[in-house]
Design an enzyme around this catalytic site. Structure first.
Site, PDB file in Angstrom:
ATOM      1  N   HIS A 152      12.182  -1.866   6.430  1.00 29.82           N
ATOM      2  CA  HIS A 152      11.219  -0.818   6.094  1.00 29.82           C
ATOM      3  C   HIS A 152      10.174  -0.748   7.197  1.00 29.82           C
ATOM      4  O   HIS A 152       9.684  -1.769   7.668  1.00 29.82           O
ATOM      5  CB  HIS A 152      10.531  -1.132   4.753  1.00 29.82           C
ATOM      6  CG  HIS A 152       9.549  -0.078   4.356  1.00 29.82           C
ATOM      7  ND1 HIS A 152       9.926   1.078   3.726  1.00 29.82           N
ATOM      8  CD2 HIS A 152       8.208   0.010   4.547  1.00 29.82           C
ATOM      9  CE1 HIS A 152       8.859   1.835   3.521  1.00 29.82           C
ATOM     10  NE2 HIS A 152       7.802   1.213   4.005  1.00 29.82           N
ATOM     11  N   ARG A 183      -2.918   8.952  -5.616  1.00 34.20           N
ATOM     12  CA  ARG A 183      -3.640   8.340  -4.488  1.00 34.20           C
ATOM     13  C   ARG A 183      -3.854   9.354  -3.379  1.00 34.20           C
ATOM     14  O   ARG A 183      -4.905   9.411  -2.739  1.00 34.20           O
ATOM     15  CB  ARG A 183      -2.853   7.143  -3.942  1.00 34.20           C
ATOM     16  CG  ARG A 183      -2.911   5.916  -4.821  1.00 34.20           C
ATOM     17  CD  ARG A 183      -1.846   4.918  -4.414  1.00 34.20           C
ATOM     18  NE  ARG A 183      -1.982   4.488  -3.043  1.00 34.20           N
ATOM     19  CZ  ARG A 183      -0.973   4.084  -2.267  1.00 34.20           C
ATOM     20  NH1 ARG A 183       0.258   4.033  -2.737  1.00 34.20           N
ATOM     21  NH2 ARG A 183      -1.182   3.721  -1.027  1.00 34.20           N
ATOM     22  N   ASP A 194       5.425   4.300  -9.108  1.00 36.54           N
ATOM     23  CA  ASP A 194       4.951   4.500  -7.736  1.00 36.54           C
ATOM     24  C   ASP A 194       4.882   5.983  -7.407  1.00 36.54           C
ATOM     25  O   ASP A 194       3.920   6.436  -6.778  1.00 36.54           O
ATOM     26  CB  ASP A 194       5.859   3.783  -6.728  1.00 36.54           C
ATOM     27  CG  ASP A 194       5.434   4.116  -5.311  1.00 36.54           C
ATOM     28  OD1 ASP A 194       4.277   3.825  -4.966  1.00 36.54           O
ATOM     29  OD2 ASP A 194       6.230   4.708  -4.559  1.00 36.54           O
ATOM     30  N   LYS A 202       9.395  -0.463  -4.515  1.00 43.64           N
ATOM     31  CA  LYS A 202      10.630   0.273  -4.221  1.00 43.64           C
ATOM     32  C   LYS A 202      11.670  -0.636  -3.567  1.00 43.64           C
ATOM     33  O   LYS A 202      12.849  -0.595  -3.900  1.00 43.64           O
ATOM     34  CB  LYS A 202      10.326   1.461  -3.291  1.00 43.64           C
ATOM     35  CG  LYS A 202       9.613   2.600  -4.006  1.00 43.64           C
ATOM     36  CD  LYS A 202       9.155   3.683  -3.057  1.00 43.64           C
ATOM     37  CE  LYS A 202       7.987   3.262  -2.214  1.00 43.64           C
ATOM     38  NZ  LYS A 202       7.172   4.294  -1.648  1.00 43.64           N
ATOM     39  N   SER A 254       3.173  -0.305  -3.490  1.00 43.49           N
ATOM     40  CA  SER A 254       3.997   0.893  -3.380  1.00 43.49           C
ATOM     41  C   SER A 254       5.295   0.594  -2.616  1.00 43.49           C
ATOM     42  O   SER A 254       6.397   0.893  -3.082  1.00 43.49           O
ATOM     43  CB  SER A 254       3.170   1.975  -2.667  1.00 43.49           C
ATOM     44  OG  SER A 254       3.961   3.066  -2.325  1.00 43.49           O
TER      45      SER A 254
HETATM   46  N1  URA Z   1       4.629   3.994   2.299  1.00 39.76           N
HETATM   47  C1  URA Z   1       4.788   3.860   0.948  1.00 39.76           C
HETATM   48  O1  URA Z   1       5.885   3.869   0.431  1.00 39.76           O
HETATM   49  N2  URA Z   1       3.675   3.712   0.213  1.00 39.76           N
HETATM   50  C2  URA Z   1       2.432   3.684   0.733  1.00 39.76           C
HETATM   51  O2  URA Z   1       1.483   3.537  -0.002  1.00 39.76           O
HETATM   52  C3  URA Z   1       2.289   3.841   2.135  1.00 39.76           C
HETATM   53  C4  URA Z   1       3.415   3.991   2.899  1.00 39.76           C
END
Ligand code: URA
Length: 445
Positions: free
Chosen positions: A83, A169, A162, A188, A184
């Site tokens: 990621h 947010r 999320d 995932k 967040s």
């Molecule tokens: N990427 C995400 O998935 N969430 C965030 O809060 C910031 C970047």
């Protein structure tokens, strides 16, 4: 009984919340039982007063548990993902996912769309005619078993809290807060049923974390959480002051990824992809050391197996394989616009501002300003000069593609302003900065 006002009050006054209070609040919000105005107040209180590691862990856990946690234990081999926290010209996922699969790592990659000035893997993949990132969980499992790689968008079943919280947010100025970013991202990624995770935490002008100190704090929180949830996690801090590679834009970045997988990609993109692949191979127990993992990764490019893996991935997800085999076959409908060096540009390119280029590319159509905006697969920028390159006045610095013809002059000026010039060549920079694993930091620079 959930007392939302008591939870908001406690955080407003700087008190620590119990796991139960956090769990009750998030699960009630995910079920539509807490209105957005109360959740917004909570988000801002937490943003201003902070969340401890324990509170961040509880938040991550209940966001993860708001959906299903995938179990790929029936599929042989280690499942490892990567990621990135987002950058400009960051096409690493497009190179890395098929490359790692070609090296016998299973990669169930759930990616995002363009965010702010940064590009999104899903938008890039969808610039391949026919390619679908809308993959249901049964097909995800099937393809992961058959090909070893699947690339898709977040489904409603995965960490739905999320999705809801992120949207809130976004409109309450509470995005750039490390505990929220961590919860967040990790809710995932942990839902993917992984054995290992490699994180590319970007820092610099073109990153969300502008300072190394903030990027280090984020990396530490991400690795801590990964390990707490039983996923071996490694993070690299990488430089995002200047864009990665020469191309910024959706199809343009697919083209450059094809170059990387066929052995003629730019050195920075190839070396970062190979490094992260080496890390993935160690986490997957396919290599004993990162050095050995990097050799295996490089061999997958040299032998053509990594490119073949991309072709199989594109075919499996409905994409037009012929444009991957012959990128010039993809029809261009936007005219190129040149940007030439100004009169004072004598000597070398000393610097190139990734943030300015990312913003300009987004305005050209590579990303979105509102959720409803459509991205343009052809829009973007091709850099002909990068830091360290010699330059003379009027030489072509870059080419850009946009349908917004009325803004051509403005785009050309922004790109020109993103460049700095000096008489002497700058020292070559390093993309890889520091590495963090469960054993701690290893410093590169
Ligand atoms: N990427 C995400 O998935 N969430 C965030 O809060 C910031 C970047």
């Amino acid at each position: 009984m959930l007392d939302v006002i008591e939870t908001i009050t406690a955080k407003r006054d700087g008190r620590a919340l119990s796991d139960t209070a956090i769990r009750s609040l998030i699960s009630a919000y995910a079920r539509g039982l807490v209105p957005d105005y109360q959740m917004s107040a909570f988000l801002m209180a937490a943003f201003l007063k902070g969340l401890s590691t324990r509170e961040t862990t509880a938040l991550t856990d209940c966001m993860l548990q708001s959906g299903i946690v995938l179990d790929f234990s029936g599929i042989s081999g280690a499942k490892v993902d990567k990621h990135s926290t987002g950058g400009v010209g960051d096409k690493i996922s497009l190179v890395l996912a098929p490359m790692a699969a070609a090296c016998q790592v299973r990669v169930p990659m759930i990616s995002g769309r363009a965010l702010g000035h940064t590009g999104g893997t899903l938008d890039k993949l969808e610039s391949i005619p026919g390619f679908s990132t809308d993959v249901d969980l049964a097909r995800m499992r099937q393809q992961l078993g058959d090909l070893g790689v699947v690339m898709l968008g977040q489904t409603e079943e995965i960490a739905p809290a999320d999705g809801l919280l992120y949207a809130l947010r976004d409109v309450t100025a509470t995005v750039d807060f490390i505990p929220f970013i961590t919860a967040s991202i990790m809710s995932k990624k942990l839902a993917e049923g992984l054995d290992g995770l490699v994180l590319d935490v970007k820092t610099g002008r073109g990153a969300f974390m502008k300072t190394r100190a903030a990027a280090r704090d984020l990396a530490e929180m991400l690795v801590l959480l990964g390990e707490k949830f039983g996923v071996s996690t490694v993070a690299w801090l990488t430089n995002m002051d200047t864009p990665l590679g020469f191309k910024i834009g959706n199809w343009l970045e697919v083209e450059e990824s094809i170059d990387c997988l066929t052995g003629c990609g730019p050195a920075d993109v190839v070396s970062l992809s190979v490094q992260l692949c080496g890390e993935m191979l160690v986490l997957a127990k396919r290599a004993d050391t990162v050095k050995q993992g990097k050799e295996i990764a490089q061999e997958s490019i040299d032998s053509g197996r990594a490119f073949e893996s991309l072709l199989n991935l594109v075919a499996a997800q409905g994409g037009d394989v012929s444009v991957i085999e012959h990128p010039s076959k993809r029809k261009r409908t936007v005219e190129p616009e040149p940007v030439c060096a100004p009169d004072h540009a004598r000597g070398f390119v000393s610097d190139l501002d990734a943030f300015q280029l990312g913003l300009a590319a987004t305005e050209m159509g590579t990303g979105r300003f509102t959720k409803e905006d459509e991205v343009d697969p052809e829009a973007g920028i091709v850099l002909h000069k990068r830091p360290g390159d010699a330059v003379i006045p009027n030489e072509e610095l870059a080419t850009f593609y946009t349908r917004k013809r009325a803004l051509r002059e403005q785009f050309a000026q922004t790109i020109r302003n993103a460049y700095s010039f000096k008489a002497k060549a700058p020292a070559a920079g390093n993309i890889l900065i520091d590495r963090l694993s469960a054993e701690g930091w290893t410093h590169r620079s």
